[in-house]
Scaffold this active site. Structure first.
Site, PDB file in Angstrom:
ATOM      1  N   SER A 124     -20.545  47.881 -21.343  1.00 26.74           N
ATOM      2  CA  SER A 124     -19.883  46.591 -21.562  1.00 26.74           C
ATOM      3  C   SER A 124     -18.461  46.653 -21.044  1.00 26.74           C
ATOM      4  O   SER A 124     -17.815  47.714 -21.080  1.00 26.74           O
ATOM      5  CB  SER A 124     -19.863  46.313 -23.068  1.00 26.74           C
ATOM      6  OG  SER A 124     -19.009  45.228 -23.350  1.00 26.74           O
ATOM      7  N   TYR A 148     -18.122  48.792 -32.125  1.00 30.66           N
ATOM      8  CA  TYR A 148     -19.179  48.469 -31.161  1.00 30.66           C
ATOM      9  C   TYR A 148     -18.823  49.030 -29.783  1.00 30.66           C
ATOM     10  O   TYR A 148     -19.621  49.713 -29.137  1.00 30.66           O
ATOM     11  CB  TYR A 148     -19.385  46.946 -31.081  1.00 30.66           C
ATOM     12  CG  TYR A 148     -20.110  46.513 -29.831  1.00 30.66           C
ATOM     13  CD1 TYR A 148     -21.467  46.779 -29.667  1.00 30.66           C
ATOM     14  CD2 TYR A 148     -19.433  45.870 -28.784  1.00 30.66           C
ATOM     15  CE1 TYR A 148     -22.135  46.412 -28.493  1.00 30.66           C
ATOM     16  CE2 TYR A 148     -20.090  45.501 -27.618  1.00 30.66           C
ATOM     17  CZ  TYR A 148     -21.436  45.768 -27.476  1.00 30.66           C
ATOM     18  OH  TYR A 148     -22.076  45.408 -26.314  1.00 30.66           O
ATOM     19  N   LYS A 152     -20.440  52.204 -27.115  1.00 27.36           N
ATOM     20  CA  LYS A 152     -20.714  52.158 -25.666  1.00 27.36           C
ATOM     21  C   LYS A 152     -19.950  53.287 -24.954  1.00 27.36           C
ATOM     22  O   LYS A 152     -20.474  53.943 -24.051  1.00 27.36           O
ATOM     23  CB  LYS A 152     -20.300  50.804 -25.092  1.00 27.36           C
ATOM     24  CG  LYS A 152     -21.103  49.623 -25.635  1.00 27.36           C
ATOM     25  CD  LYS A 152     -22.548  49.697 -25.210  1.00 27.36           C
ATOM     26  CE  LYS A 152     -23.360  48.520 -25.679  1.00 27.36           C
ATOM     27  NZ  LYS A 152     -24.805  48.707 -25.504  1.00 27.36           N
TER      28      LYS A 152
HETATM   29  P1  NAD Z   1     -30.000  41.370 -27.924  1.00 22.73           P
HETATM   30  O1  NAD Z   1     -29.633  41.606 -29.341  1.00 22.73           O
HETATM   31  O2  NAD Z   1     -30.604  40.059 -27.572  1.00 22.73           O
HETATM   32  O3  NAD Z   1     -30.981  42.527 -27.394  1.00 22.73           O
HETATM   33  C1  NAD Z   1     -30.930  43.845 -27.910  1.00 22.73           C
HETATM   34  C2  NAD Z   1     -32.342  44.212 -28.337  1.00 22.73           C
HETATM   35  O4  NAD Z   1     -32.349  45.539 -28.849  1.00 22.73           O
HETATM   36  C3  NAD Z   1     -32.917  43.315 -29.418  1.00 22.73           C
HETATM   37  O5  NAD Z   1     -34.160  42.799 -28.988  1.00 22.73           O
HETATM   38  C4  NAD Z   1     -33.065  44.239 -30.627  1.00 22.73           C
HETATM   39  O6  NAD Z   1     -34.158  43.849 -31.437  1.00 22.73           O
HETATM   40  C5  NAD Z   1     -33.231  45.581 -29.962  1.00 22.73           C
HETATM   41  N1  NAD Z   1     -32.833  46.754 -30.770  1.00 22.73           N
HETATM   42  C6  NAD Z   1     -31.649  46.972 -31.399  1.00 22.73           C
HETATM   43  N2  NAD Z   1     -31.668  48.172 -32.009  1.00 22.73           N
HETATM   44  C7  NAD Z   1     -32.877  48.734 -31.743  1.00 22.73           C
HETATM   45  C8  NAD Z   1     -33.499  49.957 -32.097  1.00 22.73           C
HETATM   46  N3  NAD Z   1     -32.894  50.870 -32.881  1.00 22.73           N
HETATM   47  N4  NAD Z   1     -34.745  50.200 -31.645  1.00 22.73           N
HETATM   48  C9  NAD Z   1     -35.398  49.303 -30.862  1.00 22.73           C
HETATM   49  N5  NAD Z   1     -34.877  48.122 -30.511  1.00 22.73           N
HETATM   50  C10 NAD Z   1     -33.621  47.838 -30.954  1.00 22.73           C
HETATM   51  O7  NAD Z   1     -28.700  41.642 -27.036  1.00 22.73           O
HETATM   52  P2  NAD Z   1     -28.393  41.332 -25.498  1.00 22.73           P
HETATM   53  O8  NAD Z   1     -27.335  40.310 -25.439  1.00 22.73           O
HETATM   54  O9  NAD Z   1     -29.662  41.135 -24.765  1.00 22.73           O
HETATM   55  O10 NAD Z   1     -27.726  42.713 -25.093  1.00 22.73           O
HETATM   56  C11 NAD Z   1     -28.472  43.768 -24.519  1.00 22.73           C
HETATM   57  C12 NAD Z   1     -27.573  44.967 -24.338  1.00 22.73           C
HETATM   58  O11 NAD Z   1     -26.458  44.597 -23.513  1.00 22.73           O
HETATM   59  C13 NAD Z   1     -26.974  45.514 -25.627  1.00 22.73           C
HETATM   60  O12 NAD Z   1     -26.944  46.924 -25.548  1.00 22.73           O
HETATM   61  C14 NAD Z   1     -25.583  44.945 -25.632  1.00 22.73           C
HETATM   62  O13 NAD Z   1     -24.703  45.760 -26.353  1.00 22.73           O
HETATM   63  C15 NAD Z   1     -25.243  44.936 -24.153  1.00 22.73           C
HETATM   64  N6  NAD Z   1     -24.207  43.949 -23.798  1.00 22.73           N
HETATM   65  C16 NAD Z   1     -24.383  42.639 -24.157  1.00 22.73           C
HETATM   66  C17 NAD Z   1     -23.384  41.713 -23.847  1.00 22.73           C
HETATM   67  C18 NAD Z   1     -23.518  40.269 -24.280  1.00 22.73           C
HETATM   68  O14 NAD Z   1     -22.495  39.573 -24.322  1.00 22.73           O
HETATM   69  N7  NAD Z   1     -24.725  39.761 -24.566  1.00 22.73           N
HETATM   70  C19 NAD Z   1     -22.240  42.112 -23.147  1.00 22.73           C
HETATM   71  C20 NAD Z   1     -22.126  43.450 -22.766  1.00 22.73           C
HETATM   72  C21 NAD Z   1     -23.123  44.360 -23.097  1.00 22.73           C
HETATM   73  N1  UFG Z   2     -14.349  31.463 -28.465  1.00 24.72           N
HETATM   74  C1  UFG Z   2     -13.931  30.290 -29.071  1.00 24.72           C
HETATM   75  N2  UFG Z   2     -14.724  29.736 -30.035  1.00 24.72           N
HETATM   76  C2  UFG Z   2     -15.920  30.296 -30.413  1.00 24.72           C
HETATM   77  C3  UFG Z   2     -16.338  31.494 -29.785  1.00 24.72           C
HETATM   78  C4  UFG Z   2     -15.510  32.061 -28.816  1.00 24.72           C
HETATM   79  O1  UFG Z   2     -12.876  29.754 -28.764  1.00 24.72           O
HETATM   80  O2  UFG Z   2     -16.580  29.751 -31.319  1.00 24.72           O
HETATM   81  C5  UFG Z   2     -13.495  32.044 -27.418  1.00 24.72           C
HETATM   82  C6  UFG Z   2     -13.028  33.443 -27.756  1.00 24.72           C
HETATM   83  O3  UFG Z   2     -11.865  33.383 -28.543  1.00 24.72           O
HETATM   84  C7  UFG Z   2     -12.788  34.014 -26.359  1.00 24.72           C
HETATM   85  C8  UFG Z   2     -13.869  33.330 -25.488  1.00 24.72           C
HETATM   86  O4  UFG Z   2     -14.261  32.176 -26.234  1.00 24.72           O
HETATM   87  O5  UFG Z   2     -11.552  33.582 -25.906  1.00 24.72           O
HETATM   88  C9  UFG Z   2     -15.081  34.198 -25.220  1.00 24.72           C
HETATM   89  O6  UFG Z   2     -15.540  34.706 -26.466  1.00 24.72           O
HETATM   90  P1  UFG Z   2     -16.985  35.380 -26.630  1.00 24.72           P
HETATM   91  O7  UFG Z   2     -17.138  35.738 -28.070  1.00 24.72           O
HETATM   92  O8  UFG Z   2     -18.033  34.507 -26.012  1.00 24.72           O
HETATM   93  O9  UFG Z   2     -16.887  36.665 -25.689  1.00 24.72           O
HETATM   94  P2  UFG Z   2     -15.954  37.948 -25.778  1.00 24.72           P
HETATM   95  O10 UFG Z   2     -15.268  38.063 -24.460  1.00 24.72           O
HETATM   96  O11 UFG Z   2     -15.103  37.939 -26.988  1.00 24.72           O
HETATM   97  O12 UFG Z   2     -16.990  39.144 -25.966  1.00 24.72           O
HETATM   98  C10 UFG Z   2     -18.244  39.219 -25.293  1.00 24.72           C
HETATM   99  C11 UFG Z   2     -19.211  40.045 -26.137  1.00 24.72           C
HETATM  100  C12 UFG Z   2     -18.721  41.464 -26.229  1.00 24.72           C
HETATM  101  C13 UFG Z   2     -18.549  42.012 -24.848  1.00 24.72           C
HETATM  102  C14 UFG Z   2     -17.600  41.149 -24.046  1.00 24.72           C
HETATM  103  C15 UFG Z   2     -17.475  41.642 -22.634  1.00 24.72           C
HETATM  104  O13 UFG Z   2     -19.318  39.492 -27.434  1.00 24.72           O
HETATM  105  O14 UFG Z   2     -19.683  42.240 -26.880  1.00 24.72           O
HETATM  106  O15 UFG Z   2     -18.083  39.798 -24.030  1.00 24.72           O
HETATM  107  O16 UFG Z   2     -18.728  41.874 -22.116  1.00 24.72           O
HETATM  108  F1  UFG Z   2     -18.055  43.256 -24.905  1.00 24.72           F
END
Ligand code: NAD
Ligand code: UFG
Length: 338
Positions: A124, A148, A152
Site C-alpha cells: 500500500s 495497518y 504491510k
Molecule cells: P477486501 O477486504 O475487499 O479483500 C480482502 C479479502 O481478504 C477479503 O475477501 C477477506 O475476507 C479476506 N481475508 C482477510 N483475512 C483473511 C484470512 N486470514 N484468511 C483468508 N482470507 C482473509 O479488501 P481490498 O480492498 O480488496 O484489498 C485487498 C488487499 O489490498 C488488502 O491486502 C489491502 O490491505 C490491500 N490494499 C487495499 C487498498 C484499498 O484502498 N482498498 C489500498 C492499498 C492496499
Molecule cells: N474523506 C472525506 N470524507 C469521508 C471519507 C474520506 O472527506 O467520509 C477524505 C479523507 O479525509 C481523505 C480522502 O477523502 O482526504 C481520501 O480518504 P480515503 O479514506 O478514501 O483514503 P485514504 O487515502 O485515507 O486511505 C486509503 C486506504 C488506505 C491506503 C491508502 C493508500 O484506506 O488503506 O488509501 O492506498 F493505505
C-alpha cells in the site's frame, strides 16, 4: 498458469480474478469471507464464462492451506487477503498483526514446502508514511504511521529478506494508491461492511440514499481547494497491473517493487464533483474537521511500472465514478439480497 488468489472474493481480488481468467489463467481462490461475499465469485464466473475453484479457508489455518496446495498444482500466488481498516487497526493491533503478518508467514511456509515461489503481494502507498516528499518513488525509505500500514511494511521486510536469502523466489511488492470504481458491467464492485471509511464508497451510499450527506474531512489544508489530494486508480487498471506483475515475475527471480497509481493528485471536491456528474445532480455535503492521521497530499510516481511492466492507468476520474455509480445503483445493498 494456475494462480492461487488469496482474498479473491474481496473488492480488488474479485476484479483481478476476472482479469486473470480473461488472460487465460486458471484460478484457485482462498478466502475466509471475513470481509466479502461468495456471490462476488458467482458473478465473476458469469462474466468470464469460466469456473473458479473456491476454498473457504483461513490463512491462519496452516493445515487447511496445506490441503489446498496439495490438491492444486499452483504456479503463482497473488496475495490480497488481509484486514485493511486503518482506524480498526489502531483499536485492534494484535488482531491485525496476527491476521496479516502471521497469515502471510503461514502462506509463505506452505508455498515453500510446495516449491511455489512466485508471489505478488498487495502492499500500500501507506508504507511511505508522512516523511517522504511527493510524488512517492519506490526507492524511498518507508515508514508507516499506523498498525495497518506497519503490517504491510513488516510483510515487505519479510519478503525482502526471503528474496535475499534464497534466489529461487520471484516476488512483486505492489504499492497501491487509492483504488475506486468497479467493473464496467456493474455486476461486481466494492461492498464495504457497515459505514464506509473511504471517500468514494461513502459518496456512493449518499447517492443511493443509504447515508444522509458526505462529511468532508478538512477544508483548510495547504492544497488548491483546501481538501486532501490523493491518487485515485480505477480497480480495473489496478487489476490489469496484477496480471502484468505476475507475468513479469513468473520469469524473473528477485524482489521487485512497483507503485500502482496514476501520478495525478485529485482533491475531495474533485471526486465529489466527478461523482455528481455521474449521478446527474448535486449531492449533500458539509465541511467537517480534519480526520486524525490524514496526510494532506500524496500521489505516485508510476514510471517504474510503465518502464518494467508496460503498465499505466487508462481510466479517468470520471470513468471511475461512472463505473462505481453503476455498480452502486444496480446493487444498492451490495451483494446482499435487496
Ligand atoms: P477486501 O477486504 O475487499 O479483500 C480482502 C479479502 O481478504 C477479503 O475477501 C477477506 O475476507 C479476506 N481475508 C482477510 N483475512 C483473511 C484470512 N486470514 N484468511 C483468508 N482470507 C482473509 O479488501 P481490498 O480492498 O480488496 O484489498 C485487498 C488487499 O489490498 C488488502 O491486502 C489491502 O490491505 C490491500 N490494499 C487495499 C487498498 C484499498 O484502498 N482498498 C489500498 C492499498 C492496499
Ligand atoms: N474523506 C472525506 N470524507 C469521508 C471519507 C474520506 O472527506 O467520509 C477524505 C479523507 O479525509 C481523505 C480522502 O477523502 O482526504 C481520501 O480518504 P480515503 O479514506 O478514501 O483514503 P485514504 O487515502 O485515507 O486511505 C486509503 C486506504 C488506505 C491506503 C491508502 C493508500 O484506506 O488503506 O488509501 O492506498 F493505505
Amino acid at each position: 498458469m494456475k494462480v492461487l488468489v488469496t482474498g479473491g472474493t474481496g473488492y480488488i481480488g474479485s476484479h483481478t480474478v476476472l482479469c486473470l481468467l480473461q488472460a487465460g489463467h486458471d484460478v484457485v481462490v482462498v478466502d475466509n469471507l471475513v470481509n466479502s461475499s461468495r456471490e462476488s465469485l458467482n458473478r465473476v464466473q458469469e462474466l468470464a464464462g469460466r469456473n473458479v475453484v473456491f476454498a473457504h479457508t483461513d490463512l491462519l489455518d496452516e493445515a487447511a492451506l496445506t490441503a489446498v496446495f496439495d490438491q492444486h498444482a499452483v504456479g503463482a500466488v497473488i496475495h490480497f487477503a488481509g484486514l485493511k481498516a486503518v482506524g480498526e487497526s489502531v483499536q485492534q493491533p494484535l488482531r491485525y498483526y496476527h491476521n496479516n503478518v502471521t497469515g502471510t508467514i503461514n502462506l509463505l511456509r506452505v508455498m515453500d514446502a510446495h516449491d511455489v515461489r512466485t508471489l505478488v503481494f498487495s502492499s500500500s502507498a501507506t508504507v511511505y508514511g508522512g516523511n517522504n516528499a511527493v510524488p512517492y518513488v519506490e526507492k524511498m525509505d518507508i515508514g508507516a504511521d499506523n498498525p495497518y500500514g506497519r503490517t504491510k511494511e513488516q510483510i515487505e521486510d519479510i519478503l525482502s529478506d526471503i528474496g535475499a536469502a534464497d534466489s529461487r523466489w520471484h516476488i512483486a511488492l505492489l504499492r497501491y494508491f487509492n483504488p475506486v470504481g468497479a467493473h464496467e458491467s456493474g455486476r461486481i464492485g466494492e461492498d464495504p461492511l457497515g459505514i464506509p471509511n473511504n471517500l468514494v464508497p461513502f459518496i456512493a451510499q449518499v447517492a443511493v440514499g443509504r447515508r444522509e450527506k458526505l462529511m468532508i474531512f478538512g477544508g483548510d489544508y495547504d492544497t488548491p481547494d483546501g481538501t486532501c489530494l490523493r491518487d485515485y486508480i480505477h480497480v480495473m487498471d489496478l487489476s490489469e497491473g496484477h496480471v502484468a506483475a505476475v507475468d513479469y515475475v513468473a520469469s524473473r527471480a528477485g524482489v521487485f517493487r512497483w507503485n500502482l497509481g496514476s501520478g495525478i493528485g485529485s482533491s475531495v471536491f474533485d471526486v465529489l464533483h466527478a461523482f455528481e456528474r455521474a449521478v446527474g445532480h448535486t449531492l449533500p455535503s458539509e465541511l467537517a474537521p480534519r480526520r486524525d492521521g490524514d496526510l494532506p497530499a500524496f500521489w505516485a510516481d508510476p514510471s517504474a511500472a510503465l518502464a518494467d511492466l508496460s503498465w499505466s492507468t487508462s481510466k479517468s476520474l470520471d470513468e471511475m465514478c461512472q463505473d462505481h455509480w453503476r455498480w452502486q445503483k444496480n446493487n444498492p445493498n451490495g451483494y446482499a439480497a435487496p
